[in-house]
Design an enzyme around this catalytic site. Sequence first.
Site: not given
Length: 309
Positions: A10, A82-83, A130-131, A148, A154, A241
């Site tokens: 990416r 984690k993706d 999750r958070r 996002r 962020r 997700c």
Amino acid sequence: MKSSLRIGTRGSQLALWQARWVQAAITRDQPDITVELVIIKTQGDKILDVPLAQVGGKGLFVKEIEEALLENRIDLAVHSMKDMPAELPAGLVIGAIPARENAHDAFVSVRHAALHDLPDGARLGTSSLRRAAQLKHQRPDLTIVPLRGNLDTRLKKLETTDLDAIVLAAAGLLRLGLGERITRYLNSEEMLPAVGQGALCIETRDDDPRVGPIVVKLDHADTHHAVRAERAFLKRLEGGCQVPIAGHATTDGSRVDLCGLVADVDGRRIIKNTRSGPVEIAEQLGRALAEDLLANGADHILESLQSHG
């Protein structure tokens, strides 16, 4: 003639850091290989105004890169572990998992020292179900604001909007030299990390006799055992997700200690347990822990989330 390799990645600052790290490691080991980066835009990069949980689907940040790998447009891919969905497409394998960065989440605030210092009704930004679920479990009074964008975006939103704090993966901040922005690391009791958090995934074709032996040298055994346990746990729960699932394993080289949880979206109910055993049965431990949670009520949470999904 120098041989060459193409790494698919990416285009975010963090993704490029990760791909360049792999690029440097390969050229250090094999100076005769030219390694170039191929930037690929994924669906997750294109949809920035909607929380990930609402976008739906698995592999939002990897699918287009995996397609390029299957079509021989690149030779290997570098992802944040984690993706990665629990299931890989046929023909692709995890070729190596390098040594993990700090796997925990980071609490970042300009004015407040810790989660428990936030005032009643404080606004906290996070992009992760999750958070959000774990935060609401501890502090039901908090207002969780969807957040996002890449790390820079962020962090800027913390300063330019009315957010009191944000929670991010510590690994990204540390890799980009932004560790000084971390107000406090959240331990596993406060915030259990995502499966694979802090680890990289080097993905290859499973029938590639040239690339496999090159990347396997970057594999870190302890990290690999820990992530295998976590991913087996995720696979049994079929999480994406859209579901608040967390799992984190540590290993001393011979044993794996794995902690996992499933939560409902509002954080009212959290089902959590641990399993330990020898590294040789890392994946069995992951599956067994998932079965423990399912037997303790996680099945009802997952069913209700999937029926609303």
